[in-house]
Design an enzyme around this catalytic site. Structure first.
Site, mmCIF file in Angstrom:
data_model
loop_
_atom_site.group_PDB
_atom_site.id
_atom_site.type_symbol
_atom_site.label_atom_id
_atom_site.label_comp_id
_atom_site.label_asym_id
_atom_site.label_seq_id
_atom_site.Cartn_x
_atom_site.Cartn_y
_atom_site.Cartn_z
ATOM 1 C CG ASP A 79 -0.115 0.097 2.423
ATOM 2 O OD1 ASP A 79 0.982 -0.697 2.658
ATOM 3 O OD2 ASP A 79 -0.728 0.528 3.314
ATOM 4 C CD GLU A 138 4.020 0.873 7.134
ATOM 5 O OE1 GLU A 138 5.032 1.078 8.219
ATOM 6 O OE2 GLU A 138 3.896 1.686 6.409
HETATM 7 ZN ZN ZN Z 1 6.888 2.345 4.098
#
Ligand code: ZN
Length: 377
Positions: A79, A138
Site C-alpha cells: 500500500d 502499513e
Molecule cells: Zn513504508
C-alpha cells in the site's frame, strides 16, 4: 532495461492507496509463483466482525529449502500514501526521467519489494527457506495487516530465524543507515470536566481550564529519561488543546488536550499511560491512551553484521545502526524473530514526485541477495 526496474514499474503501475487489495497483489503473486514460491493471500477487515472498515489484503509466500535449513523472511507493504497534487507525471504511471524512476511507491516501498523479488531469483532454492510477509495496510491503521500475517504464520507453523523489513532507511545515499530499532508511540487524550456558569458568578461554576493548564505544565516538564546507548531520550509533545468556548461570558464545562509520546525501550506504552493517568487524576482529569506501537531493538550483532557486510561489499560504505524515525511494522514483527530495517533512500517518501535512482534498484537487489544468502548459511 534491467529486470528489477521492470518489476518496480509493474508494481508501481497498480494503484494501491492504503488499504490495498487486488491488482497489486495479483502482480506480486505473478512474480513470485514462477520463482517457486507457494503464495497465500487473504483479506481482513471486511466488516465481518461488525466493524465498518475497508478490506485489507495480505500475502504470505514461502519457498521451502531442504529439511532443517534456516528461514529468512523479507517483509514489507504494497500500500502507498495518497499521491496528492502537483506531480510532474502521473503518480501511478511510473516514468523514467534521467537517472530516476518516478511514481508513488518508488522508495516507500514498491521499489524495495521489487529488489527483494529480483534478489531471491539469484538465491539458489537449496540455500534455505525464504519467505515474503507483505501487507496492504502499513500506511493506514495497520489493524488487519502485519498482525494478521503474524497470526497466519503462527497457525501455519512458519517461523523465520531473521526478518528484514525493506523500509526506506537510507538518508543521503543507499547504504548509509539501517534501523536496528524504533521508538514506541502512544497518543493520550486528556479531559477535565467542570461546571458551566457565568463568568461574573465564578462561585457557582467550576472552570476546567486552569486544571488542564496545570496538568499540561506538569506533563510538559517531565523528563522521561536521558536516552541510552541506542536510543535518544523519550519525548512528550502536547499536540492539541481545545475548549471550543464561543462565549466571552461563559465558564466552559469541559477542556480537552492531546499529547503524543515517542519513547525508547526504558518504557512501555502501559507504563507511560499509567504515569500520565496519575498526573491527570491529580489535576481532576482523565487520560485515555491509545498505544500505537511498543519500541523494539535488535542489538548490534550477528544480523546487523550480515547487513553491514552486504552493504559494504556493494557500496563501500558502513551503514550506521540507528533507532530514529517513526514507527513501522517491525513493531509487530519483533515478536516473531530479530528484525532490522534496511532499504532505499528516503528523501522523497510520501512526497510529490517520489523517485528512486535506477542504479540504486540494481544495487539494493544485489545487497538483498547477499543478505539472504549470508543469513541462510
Ligand atoms: Zn513504508
Amino acid at each position: 532495461m534491467t529486470e528489477v526496474l521492470e518489476l518496480a514499474k509493474r508494481l508501481m503501475a497498480a494503484e494501491s492507496v492504503t488499504p490495498a487489495t487486488g491488482s497489486v497483489f495479483d502482480r506480486m503473486e505473478a512474480m513470485l509463483a514462477p520463482l517457486g514460491f507457494e503464495v497465500t493471500r487473504f483479506t481482513r477487515g471486511d466488516g465481518a466482525d461488525g466493524t465498518p472498515e475497508a478490506p485489507v489484503e495480505n500475502l504470505f509466500a514461502i519457498r521451502k529449502g531442504p529439511e532443517g535449513s534456516k528461514h529468512f523472511a523479507f517483509a514489507g507493504h504494497l500500500d502507498v500514501v495518497p499521491p496528492g497534487g502537483g506531480w510532474a507525471s502521473d503518480a501511478f504511471e511510473p516514468e523514467v526521467r534521467g537517472e530516476f524512476l518516478y511514481g508513488r511507491g518508488a522508495v516507500d516501498m514498491k521499489g524495495s519489494i521489487a529488489c527483494m523479488v529480483d534478489a531471491v531469483a539469484h538465491v539458489p532454492a537449496d540455500a534455505g527457506t525464504i519467505s515474503f510477509i507483505i501487507t496492504g495496510d502499513e500506511e493506514g491503521p495497520a489493524l488487519h495487516g502485519t498482525r494478521a500475517l503474524i497470526d497466519f504464520m503462527r497457525e501455519a507453523g512458519h517461523q523465520p530465524d531473521l526478518c528484514l523489513v525493506g523500509e526506506p532507511t537510507s538518508v543521503n545515499r543507499l547504504g548509509d543507515m539501517m534501523k536496528i530499532g524504533r521508538r514506541g508511540s502512544v497518543n493520550i487524550w486528556l479531559e477535565v470536566e467542570g461546571t458551566q456558569g457565568h463568568v461574573a458568578y465564578p462561585h457557582l461554576a467550576d472552570n476546567p481550564i486552569p486544571k488542564l493548564v496545570a496538568m499540561l505544565a506538569e506533563l510538559d516538564a517531565l523528563v522521561l529519561d536521558e536516552g541510552n546507548d541506542w536510543f535518544q531520550p523519550s519525548n512528550l509533545e502536547i499536540t492539541d488543546l481545545e475548549v471550543g468556548n464561543m462565549a466571552h461570558n461563559v465558564i466552559p464545562e469541559k477542556a480537552e488536550a492531546r499529547i503524543s509520546i515517542r519513547f525508547n525501550d526504558t518504557h512501555s506504552g502501559a507504563s507511560l499511560s499509567e504515569k500520565v493517568g496519575a498526573i491527570a487524576e491529580k489535576h481532576g482529569g482523565v487520560a485515555k491512551p491509545i498505544i500505537s506501537g511498543e519500541p523494539f531493538l535488535t542489538p548490534p550483532g550477528e544480523f546487523s553484521d550480515i547487513i553491514a557486510r552486504a552493504v559494504k561489499a556493494e557500496t563501500g560504505i558502513d551503514p550506521e545502526p540507528s533507532t530514529t524515525g517513526g514507527t513501522s511494522d517491525a513493531r509487530f514483527l519483533r515478536a516473531v524473530c530479530p528484525v532490522i530495517e534496511f532499504g532505499l533512500v528516503n528523501a522523497t517518501m510520501h512526497k510529490r514526485d517520489e523517485a528512486v535512482a535506477i542504479e540504486d534498484l540494481s544495487t539494493l537487489s544485489r545487497i538483498y541477495a547477499r543478505i539472504a544468502k549470508d543469513a541462510l548459511t
